[in-house]
Design an enzyme around this catalytic site. Sequence first.
Site, PDB file in Angstrom:
ATOM      1  N   HIS A  79     -22.058  15.886   3.892  1.00 23.50           N
ATOM      2  CA  HIS A  79     -22.749  14.596   4.067  1.00 23.50           C
ATOM      3  C   HIS A  79     -21.972  13.660   4.996  1.00 23.50           C
ATOM      4  O   HIS A  79     -22.242  12.462   5.029  1.00 23.50           O
ATOM      5  CB  HIS A  79     -22.979  13.946   2.701  1.00 23.50           C
ATOM      6  CG  HIS A  79     -23.840  14.789   1.807  1.00 23.50           C
ATOM      7  ND1 HIS A  79     -25.198  14.946   2.025  1.00 23.50           N
ATOM      8  CD2 HIS A  79     -23.541  15.562   0.737  1.00 23.50           C
ATOM      9  CE1 HIS A  79     -25.707  15.759   1.109  1.00 23.50           C
ATOM     10  NE2 HIS A  79     -24.716  16.154   0.314  1.00 23.50           N
ATOM     11  N   CYS A 117      10.792  -4.386  -8.774  1.00 25.16           N
ATOM     12  CA  CYS A 117      12.098  -5.003  -8.995  1.00 25.16           C
ATOM     13  C   CYS A 117      12.746  -4.499 -10.279  1.00 25.16           C
ATOM     14  O   CYS A 117      12.110  -4.422 -11.322  1.00 25.16           O
ATOM     15  CB  CYS A 117      12.028  -6.528  -9.055  1.00 25.16           C
ATOM     16  SG  CYS A 117      11.243  -7.288  -7.654  1.00 25.16           S
ATOM     17  N   LYS A 155       7.862   2.048  -8.229  1.00 20.74           N
ATOM     18  CA  LYS A 155       7.477   2.889  -9.352  1.00 20.74           C
ATOM     19  C   LYS A 155       6.545   2.161 -10.308  1.00 20.74           C
ATOM     20  O   LYS A 155       5.577   2.704 -10.807  1.00 20.74           O
ATOM     21  CB  LYS A 155       8.735   3.349 -10.089  1.00 20.74           C
ATOM     22  CG  LYS A 155       8.484   4.268 -11.270  1.00 20.74           C
ATOM     23  CD  LYS A 155       8.043   5.623 -10.788  1.00 20.74           C
ATOM     24  CE  LYS A 155       7.744   6.593 -11.914  1.00 20.74           C
ATOM     25  NZ  LYS A 155       6.917   7.715 -11.435  1.00 20.74           N
ATOM     26  N   TRP A 172      11.544  -5.285  -4.788  1.00 19.71           N
ATOM     27  CA  TRP A 172      10.326  -4.852  -4.091  1.00 19.71           C
ATOM     28  C   TRP A 172       9.630  -6.157  -3.699  1.00 19.71           C
ATOM     29  O   TRP A 172       9.118  -6.879  -4.546  1.00 19.71           O
ATOM     30  CB  TRP A 172       9.448  -4.015  -5.017  1.00 19.71           C
ATOM     31  CG  TRP A 172       8.269  -3.391  -4.314  1.00 19.71           C
ATOM     32  CD1 TRP A 172       8.264  -2.212  -3.626  1.00 19.71           C
ATOM     33  CD2 TRP A 172       6.934  -3.886  -4.254  1.00 19.71           C
ATOM     34  NE1 TRP A 172       7.012  -1.957  -3.141  1.00 19.71           N
ATOM     35  CE2 TRP A 172       6.171  -2.973  -3.501  1.00 19.71           C
ATOM     36  CE3 TRP A 172       6.304  -5.032  -4.747  1.00 19.71           C
ATOM     37  CZ2 TRP A 172       4.819  -3.155  -3.245  1.00 19.71           C
ATOM     38  CZ3 TRP A 172       4.962  -5.220  -4.487  1.00 19.71           C
ATOM     39  CH2 TRP A 172       4.231  -4.272  -3.740  1.00 19.71           C
ATOM     40  N   ARG A 186      12.373   1.185  -9.006  1.00 22.23           N
ATOM     41  CA  ARG A 186      11.443   0.066  -9.222  1.00 22.23           C
ATOM     42  C   ARG A 186      11.248  -0.779  -7.962  1.00 22.23           C
ATOM     43  O   ARG A 186      10.343  -1.632  -7.917  1.00 22.23           O
ATOM     44  CB  ARG A 186      11.944  -0.833 -10.355  1.00 22.23           C
ATOM     45  CG  ARG A 186      12.067  -0.136 -11.687  1.00 22.23           C
ATOM     46  CD  ARG A 186      12.553  -1.096 -12.746  1.00 22.23           C
ATOM     47  NE  ARG A 186      11.618  -2.168 -12.957  1.00 22.23           N
ATOM     48  CZ  ARG A 186      10.599  -2.139 -13.804  1.00 22.23           C
ATOM     49  NH1 ARG A 186      10.399  -1.064 -14.522  1.00 22.23           N
ATOM     50  NH2 ARG A 186       9.799  -3.168 -13.936  1.00 22.23           N
ATOM     51  N   ASN A 220      11.721 -10.647 -11.666  1.00 13.98           N
ATOM     52  CA  ASN A 220      10.739  -9.591 -11.404  1.00 13.98           C
ATOM     53  C   ASN A 220       9.369 -10.180 -11.736  1.00 13.98           C
ATOM     54  O   ASN A 220       9.189 -10.717 -12.830  1.00 13.98           O
ATOM     55  CB  ASN A 220      11.043  -8.384 -12.310  1.00 13.98           C
ATOM     56  CG  ASN A 220       9.921  -7.363 -12.301  1.00 13.98           C
ATOM     57  OD1 ASN A 220       9.221  -7.210 -11.314  1.00 13.98           O
ATOM     58  ND2 ASN A 220       9.757  -6.663 -13.407  1.00 13.98           N
ATOM     59  N   GLY A 221       8.429 -10.101 -10.805  1.00 14.95           N
ATOM     60  CA  GLY A 221       7.092 -10.648 -11.069  1.00 14.95           C
ATOM     61  C   GLY A 221       6.698 -11.629  -9.974  1.00 14.95           C
ATOM     62  O   GLY A 221       7.257 -11.618  -8.875  1.00 14.95           O
ATOM     63  N   GLU A 262       1.577   9.641   0.005  1.00 15.89           N
ATOM     64  CA  GLU A 262       2.698   8.794  -0.394  1.00 15.89           C
ATOM     65  C   GLU A 262       4.049   9.414  -0.065  1.00 15.89           C
ATOM     66  O   GLU A 262       5.014   8.700   0.179  1.00 15.89           O
ATOM     67  CB  GLU A 262       2.613   8.344  -1.852  1.00 15.89           C
ATOM     68  CG  GLU A 262       2.466   9.390  -2.886  1.00 15.89           C
ATOM     69  CD  GLU A 262       2.254   8.828  -4.291  1.00 15.89           C
ATOM     70  OE1 GLU A 262       2.433   7.637  -4.535  1.00 15.89           O
ATOM     71  OE2 GLU A 262       1.895   9.636  -5.172  1.00 15.89           O
ATOM     72  N   GLU A 289      -5.748  13.900  -6.135  1.00 15.03           N
ATOM     73  CA  GLU A 289      -4.317  13.796  -6.454  1.00 15.03           C
ATOM     74  C   GLU A 289      -3.475  14.511  -5.393  1.00 15.03           C
ATOM     75  O   GLU A 289      -2.419  14.004  -4.996  1.00 15.03           O
ATOM     76  CB  GLU A 289      -4.076  14.370  -7.858  1.00 15.03           C
ATOM     77  CG  GLU A 289      -2.624  14.417  -8.302  1.00 15.03           C
ATOM     78  CD  GLU A 289      -1.927  13.062  -8.374  1.00 15.03           C
ATOM     79  OE1 GLU A 289      -2.604  12.014  -8.268  1.00 15.03           O
ATOM     80  OE2 GLU A 289      -0.690  13.050  -8.497  1.00 15.03           O
ATOM     81  N   LYS A 349      -0.608  12.607  -3.189  1.00 15.40           N
ATOM     82  CA  LYS A 349       0.803  13.052  -3.125  1.00 15.40           C
ATOM     83  C   LYS A 349       1.261  13.168  -1.679  1.00 15.40           C
ATOM     84  O   LYS A 349       2.337  12.728  -1.326  1.00 15.40           O
ATOM     85  CB  LYS A 349       0.990  14.410  -3.799  1.00 15.40           C
ATOM     86  CG  LYS A 349       1.129  14.496  -5.283  1.00 15.40           C
ATOM     87  CD  LYS A 349       2.245  13.764  -5.951  1.00 15.40           C
ATOM     88  CE  LYS A 349       1.965  12.322  -6.155  1.00 15.40           C
ATOM     89  NZ  LYS A 349       1.346  11.874  -7.354  1.00 15.40           N
TER      90      LYS A 349
HETATM   91  O1  M6R Z   1       2.781   3.507 -14.386  1.00 12.36           O
HETATM   92  P1  M6R Z   1       1.326   3.824 -14.091  1.00 12.36           P
HETATM   93  O2  M6R Z   1       0.940   5.207 -14.522  1.00 12.36           O
HETATM   94  O3  M6R Z   1       0.400   2.791 -14.642  1.00 12.36           O
HETATM   95  O4  M6R Z   1       1.225   3.766 -12.517  1.00 12.36           O
HETATM   96  C1  M6R Z   1      -0.016   3.906 -11.895  1.00 12.36           C
HETATM   97  C2  M6R Z   1       0.142   4.117 -10.402  1.00 12.36           C
HETATM   98  O5  M6R Z   1       0.796   3.030  -9.831  1.00 12.36           O
HETATM   99  C3  M6R Z   1       0.925   5.395 -10.089  1.00 12.36           C
HETATM  100  O6  M6R Z   1       0.312   6.516 -10.632  1.00 12.36           O
HETATM  101  C4  M6R Z   1       1.031   5.561  -8.571  1.00 12.36           C
HETATM  102  O7  M6R Z   1      -0.203   5.853  -8.014  1.00 12.36           O
HETATM  103  C5  M6R Z   1       2.054   6.625  -8.187  1.00 12.36           C
HETATM  104  N1  M6R Z   1       2.671   6.259  -6.951  1.00 12.36           N
HETATM  105  C6  M6R Z   1       1.446   7.962  -8.022  1.00 12.36           C
HETATM  106  O8  M6R Z   1       2.326   8.920  -7.570  1.00 12.36           O
END
Ligand code: M6R
Length: 618
Positions: A510, A2, A613, A78, A27, A104-105, A494, A487, A491
Site C-alpha cells: 500500500h 540525569c 535510559k 541529559w 541516565r 533531575n526533572g 537507536e 522493535e 533497535k
Molecule cells: O523504562 P521504560 O520501559 O518505561 O522506557 C520506555 C522507553 O523509553 C524505552 O523502551 C526506550 O524506547 C528504549 N530506548 C528502547 O530501547
Amino acid sequence: MCGIVGYVGGQTALQVVLDGLRRLEYRGYDSAGVAILTEDEIRLAKKAGKLSNLEKELQERGDQVMAAGNCGIGHTRWATHGGPTDRNAHPHLSADGRVAVIHNGIIENFAKLRAALEAEGIEFRSDTDTECVSHLLSLELRKTDDLAAAMRNVCTTLEGAFTLLAVDTRTPGKVVGARRNSPLVVGRGQGENFLASDVSAFIAHTRDAIELGQDQVVLITADSIEITDFSGVPVEGRPYHVNWDLAAAEKGGHEWFMFKEIDEQPRAVADTLLGRVGEHGEILLDEVRLTDQDLRDIDKVFIVACGTAYHAGLVAKYAIEHWTRIPCEVELASEFRYRDPVLDRSTLVVAISQSGETMDTLMALRHAKDQKARVLAICNTNGSTIPRESDAVLYTHGGPEIAVASTKAFLTQLAACFLVGLHLAQVRGVKYADEVGAVVDQLRAMPELIKKVLSEMDAVRELARSLAEEKTFIFLGRHVGYPVALEGALKLKELAYVHAEGFAAGELKHGPIAVIDQGTPVVCIVPSPAGRGVLHDKIVSNIQEVRARGARTIVIAEEGDEAVVPYADHLIRVPRTPTLLAPLVTTVPMQVLAAEIAHTRGFDVDQPRNLAKSVTVE
Ligand code: M6R
C-alpha cells in the site's frame, strides 16, 4: 534523565560520588559535575561530555582539599533546558556561593521564578531551569538555619518534576534531597548514608535502601536519615533490601553492557516466570490491591507504554484478546490522555515500563486512575513510581538493565504480559487451570530455546559486519511478528543511527514497497508454518514481492521451514515455538544484528547519542 548521587560518611566523597555517577551514566551523559563540601566552602568541578571528561579535569586539577571532603553531590546530565555545555552542567551554585544544587526533572515555572530573581538583581550563570533553585535555597537559608526546612519552602514554590539534592557551606556534613515525580532512593550504610536516582549508585557500599514517597524531603548525615513531607511532618520511608549485587550491574567480561544483557535473556525470562504458579495452579502477581471480582468486572483493557515497552504491549494484545476474549487496545502513553479515552471502573489499564519512572507512562496511568480505571503495572524496578501508584504489580525480575537500548527488558516484558493474560483468563473463568498450566509449561521451555538461538549468533554477527555500511533497512512481520519488526527497526535506529522502518508485511504494497531498491536489506520475520498456515504463506509471498524488486532478504524462520529457503539471501533459524510465544526467540537475532552493526561502526553501544535510559520528562 540525569543521574544524581549524594554522600556523607567516612570515605572520600569525591570517589564515592564519581563511582556512583559511573553506574548512573546510563541516565544521561552529556555533561557531569560534582560539588564537595570542605571546611568552609564548596569545591566544584563540571564538564560537558561524558563522565570521563570530568574525571580527566579532576585529575589535571589534583585538588587535594576537594579529594579529602567527606560530603558531596554529583550529577550526570541529559539536557532539557540549556545545551550540553560546561556552564549548564550541574551542580549550580547560588549567587553567594553558599549552596550547590543538582536536579533531575523540569521546573516548569522556572521562567517566572528566574524573572523574579533577576528583578532582585541576581545574575544567572547558566541557561538551566535548575539554577533558580540554588538562588531560592540560599535566599531561604537567610531566614532559617534549617537546611531541610529551607528545601521544603523552596519545593512549595516549584512546579513540575524534580529530584533535588543540595549542600550548604554553613551546614557541614549534611545533604538534603527532595522529590516530586522523579526518583530518589536513600542508601543506609554504617556511619555513612547515600542518596541516588537508583540503588546501583551505592550498591557497592550498602544494599539497604529506603524508598522515598512523593513530595518528600530527606536530610542525611553520616549517622541519621530524616524524612518529612513538604509541610514538615515526619514520615517513614519504606525500607527494602536490594537482592542483586554489584556483579549483576557490571559487564561480566563483555565489551558492552548490551552484549551482556542480550546473553542474560534466558536467565532473565526464567526469573520473570519463577514462582508464578500457586498451589492451585493460579498465576501469582507480586502485589495485588484488586479483588478477583474487580478483574471479573473488566470489560476492556488498555495497554499504555513507550518505545520498546510499547512494542511488548503490541504483542500482548494478541495474547490477551486470544486468551481472555476481552477487547485490548495498545496506546502510546504519550498520546493516551490527550485523546480523551473512554475509561471507567471496568477498564483495566496495563502500564508497562522497565524503569517505572517514564513520565509519559506515569501521566497516562494517573489519567486512567482519575477516570476510576484499574491499573496494573508491569515493571522491572522495584519500588519505582509506576508500580507504587498502581493497583496491582507484576515485576519482571530481569535484574538491572544498564544499556540504554532495551533488550532483556523487552523479553521479560513479553513473558510478564503473557502471565497477565493468563491470570486474567483464569480469574474470569475463560481458561481452566490445566489450560493455563499448559501455556505456562510452554513459557517455561522458552529460556532454553532463547539460549539455543544465542548459541548460534556467529553467522548473524558476520552478516551484521557485512551490512554495517547500509543506509536503510526494512523490517517486515505479520501478527505478533509485526511488533517484532517494529522493535527490530527501533533497535537499529537507536544503536546504529541508520534509517530503519518496521511494517506489517501486508501493508507494504500500500505504499512503502516504493522504497525498496537494488540491495535494500529487508528483514522478514516468518511465523511458524505449523501455526496458522495462511499467515505463513502470506509472508512467504511478501518476501518474494520485495525480492523481485531487488531487496536483499534476511529471513528469520523456524527450523524445518523449507518454503522460505529459495527466497532468503540470508537465513537465520530459530527453534519451533507456539505462534504467540515466537517473539521471545525471533527478537534475539535482531538485537544481535543491531548491536553488532553499531559496534562495527564504532559507536557507543551502551549509550547511543541523544538518548537517556529513563525518560522522566514528557
Ligand atoms: O523504562 P521504560 O520501559 O518505561 O522506557 C520506555 C522507553 O523509553 C524505552 O523502551 C526506550 O524506547 C528504549 N530506548 C528502547 O530501547
